[in-house]
Design an enzyme around this catalytic site. Sequence first.
Site, PDB file in Angstrom:
ATOM      1  N   TYR A  35       0.624  -0.753  -0.282  1.00 24.41           N
ATOM      2  CA  TYR A  35       0.242   0.252  -0.104  1.00 24.41           C
ATOM      3  C   TYR A  35       0.507   1.210  -0.131  1.00 24.41           C
ATOM      4  O   TYR A  35       1.922   1.267   0.800  1.00 24.41           O
ATOM      5  CB  TYR A  35      -0.524  -0.116   0.970  1.00 24.41           C
ATOM      6  CG  TYR A  35      -2.078   1.180   1.376  1.00 24.41           C
ATOM      7  CD1 TYR A  35      -2.486   1.625   0.394  1.00 24.41           C
ATOM      8  CD2 TYR A  35      -1.289   2.593   2.556  1.00 24.41           C
ATOM      9  CE1 TYR A  35      -3.732   2.157   0.581  1.00 24.41           C
ATOM     10  CE2 TYR A  35      -2.475   3.271   2.685  1.00 24.41           C
ATOM     11  CZ  TYR A  35      -3.267   3.636   1.475  1.00 24.41           C
ATOM     12  OH  TYR A  35      -4.104   4.451   2.005  1.00 24.41           O
TER      13      TYR A  35
ATOM     14  N   ASP B 113       9.413   2.883   0.254  1.00 27.77           N
ATOM     15  CA  ASP B 113       8.472   4.017   0.711  1.00 27.77           C
ATOM     16  C   ASP B 113       8.745   2.974   2.350  1.00 27.77           C
ATOM     17  O   ASP B 113       7.817   2.304   2.744  1.00 27.77           O
ATOM     18  CB  ASP B 113       6.675   3.067   0.242  1.00 27.77           C
ATOM     19  CG  ASP B 113       5.416   3.753   1.327  1.00 27.77           C
ATOM     20  OD1 ASP B 113       6.013   5.019   2.091  1.00 27.77           O
ATOM     21  OD2 ASP B 113       4.378   3.198   0.699  1.00 27.77           O
TER      22      ASP B 113
ATOM     23  N   LYS C  85       4.005   9.381   9.278  1.00 31.06           N
ATOM     24  CA  LYS C  85       3.300   7.953  10.680  1.00 31.06           C
ATOM     25  C   LYS C  85       4.512   8.451  12.102  1.00 31.06           C
ATOM     26  O   LYS C  85       4.656   9.840  12.110  1.00 31.06           O
ATOM     27  CB  LYS C  85       3.402   6.931  10.384  1.00 31.06           C
ATOM     28  CG  LYS C  85       2.609   6.407   8.900  1.00 31.06           C
ATOM     29  CD  LYS C  85       1.725   5.226   9.804  1.00 31.06           C
ATOM     30  CE  LYS C  85       1.402   5.104   8.392  1.00 31.06           C
ATOM     31  NZ  LYS C  85       0.670   3.897   7.576  1.00 31.06           N
TER      32      LYS C  85
HETATM   33  C1  LIG Z   1       0.293   4.984   5.992  1.00 26.79           C
HETATM   34  C2  LIG Z   1       0.615   4.978   4.567  1.00 26.79           C
HETATM   35  C3  LIG Z   1       0.916   5.607   4.200  1.00 26.79           C
HETATM   36  C4  LIG Z   1       0.099   6.398   3.388  1.00 26.79           C
HETATM   37  O1  LIG Z   1      -0.267   7.300   4.683  1.00 26.79           O
HETATM   38  P1  LIG Z   1      -1.348   8.293   5.119  1.00 26.79           P
HETATM   39  O2  LIG Z   1      -0.868   9.051   5.968  1.00 26.79           O
HETATM   40  O3  LIG Z   1      -1.925   7.520   5.395  1.00 26.79           O
HETATM   41  O4  LIG Z   1      -1.606   9.610   3.381  1.00 26.79           O
HETATM   42  C5  LIG Z   1       1.726   4.844   2.573  1.00 26.79           C
HETATM   43  N1  LIG Z   1       2.381   3.966   1.764  1.00 26.79           N
HETATM   44  C6  LIG Z   1       2.951   3.378   3.168  1.00 26.79           C
HETATM   45  C7  LIG Z   1       3.835   2.069   3.735  1.00 26.79           C
HETATM   46  C8  LIG Z   1       1.687   3.006   4.358  1.00 26.79           C
HETATM   47  O5  LIG Z   1       2.283   2.246   5.799  1.00 26.79           O
END
Ligand SMILES: *Cc1c(COP(=O)(O)O)cnc(C)c1O
Length: 430
Positions: free
Chosen positions: A144, A238, A266
Site C-alpha cells: 500500500y 516507501d 507516520k
Molecule cells: C500509511 C502508509 C501510507 C499512507 O500514509 P497516509 O499518511 O495514510 O496517507 C503510504 N505508504 C505506506 C507504506 C503506509 O504504511
Amino acid sequence: MSYKNSEKLYKKGQKHLVGAVNSPVRAFASVGGNPLFIESAKGTKITDVDGNKYIDLVLSYGPMILGHRNKKVEKAIKKALKNGYTFGASTKNEIKLAKIVCDAFPGMDKVRFVSSGTEAVLSALRLARAYTGKDKIIKFSGCYHGHSDALLVAAGSGLATLSIPGSKGVPKGAVKNTLIAEYNNLESVKKHIENHKDIAAIIIEPVGGNMGVVIPQDGFLNELKELAKANDILLIADEVMTGFRSKFGGAQELFNVEADITCLGKVIGGGFPVGAYGARNEIMEMVAPLGGMYQAGTLSGNPIAMASGIATLLELKEQNPYGKFNEIGEEIENYLLKSAKKYNVDLVVNRYGSMINPFFTSKKVTDFKSAQTSDTSKFGVFFWEMIRNGVFLPPSQFEAWFLSSELSDKDLEKIEKAIDKAMCSVSGNL
Ligand SMILES: *Cc1c(COP(=O)(O)O)cnc(C)c1O
C-alpha cells in the site's frame, strides 16, 4: 464490559460521516461489530467512551511509537502553539527536522515535507518521472502506498496483475503505467523490465506492512537495487510505516540498502500530519523552486507538526528502544506460537522491529498471495476476545500490531493473558 456509548456514537456518526469514520481501516467491517470511539490515551493505554481501558497496539497505525502523550513531545507542542499555528513562510524548525531526517538516511541530501504519506509517495513518483523522463512504474502486489490513483492497484485483488483499478473511480488511464510484480520475486520484476523500456521507478515497502507484516527474503532488496541501477530505474523505498521503526534509519539501515528516493510519514510527525520525501541533491534539485517538478502545500512543514516530529525523533534517538522492541516482539511472537500450539491452532507469526503480525494459516507468509491464506474469520474471533481482555488491536488481519517504547512487563503479562484467552476462543474451547 459495555460498549453502549460507542454504539450510540456509531449510530449518530453515520448521519453526516461516511460509515461514521474518516478512514475505512477504522471501520470494523472485517471483524464484525461496531467501531469503538476513543476518549483519550496516555502512555501504553487508550480509553474508549465507555471508560474501557486497553493496552494500545494500534498506536494510530504507527505514529505513537513513544506511547501516547510523551512528556517531552507534549512540552514541545505546547511551546510551539504559543508562537502561532501556521504562517505560510519558513521556520527554523523545518531546517532542524530536515537535518535529523537527512542524517538518518544516507541517500538523502535534501528532503521536502508534506502533510501525509499519500502525498509523500505521489510526489516521489512524479519526481522519479521528472528525473528519468520515463512514465512507467513497478509496484508490488499487496503493498500500500497511499490512495493516489496510480497506486490504488493490487492493494488486494486477483485482478491486480491485469492493472485493473482496485478502487472505483480510478480511470484506466491513471493506472496504465502501473506494472505489478510479486513481493520477494525478482523474476516478476525482471519480466517487466524486459517487456517495457520506459520504467521510471520501482516502488516498494522495504518491509511489507499493509498485507500484514511480510519480510524481504535475504538479498531481495539489494538485488532489486542492483537491477534498478543497471536499467536506469530509480528505487523508491516507501518507509512511511518502517521509517525509524526497527532502526533509526529504517529498513534501509537494517538491510543495508540505499534507495534513490525515500518516503516517510507516520512516526516522523509524532502524531501530527507530516510526510516527507527525500533523495540525493541531483534528484531533489528537480523539485520547484529549484527545478521544474511542481509540488506544493499550504500546511507543509506546519510549525506544530514540526515541533512534534523533532521532539519525537530526538526522544527516539535518546531512548534507542530498538533492542527493547526486538526483545518484546520476540516474547510476544513466542507466546503467540506457544499458545497456538497449546490450543492446536495453525499460526504463522511475522515480525519486524516494533511491527508484528499473526496469520491464521499453516503456510509461510512471504507475499500477498500467501498472506491471503490466513483464515480471517479466526482473526475476527481472536480480535474480539483481545478487546474483551483489554488489548486494542487493528481491526484487520492485514494490519500490523505496533509496539511502543513505553510497554512495561505488566503490560506484557496482560497481553499474554489476553492472547491465551483469545487463542482458546479461536480453537472453540472457550
Ligand atoms: C500509511 C502508509 C501510507 C499512507 O500514509 P497516509 O499518511 O495514510 O496517507 C503510504 N505508504 C505506506 C507504506 C503506509 O504504511
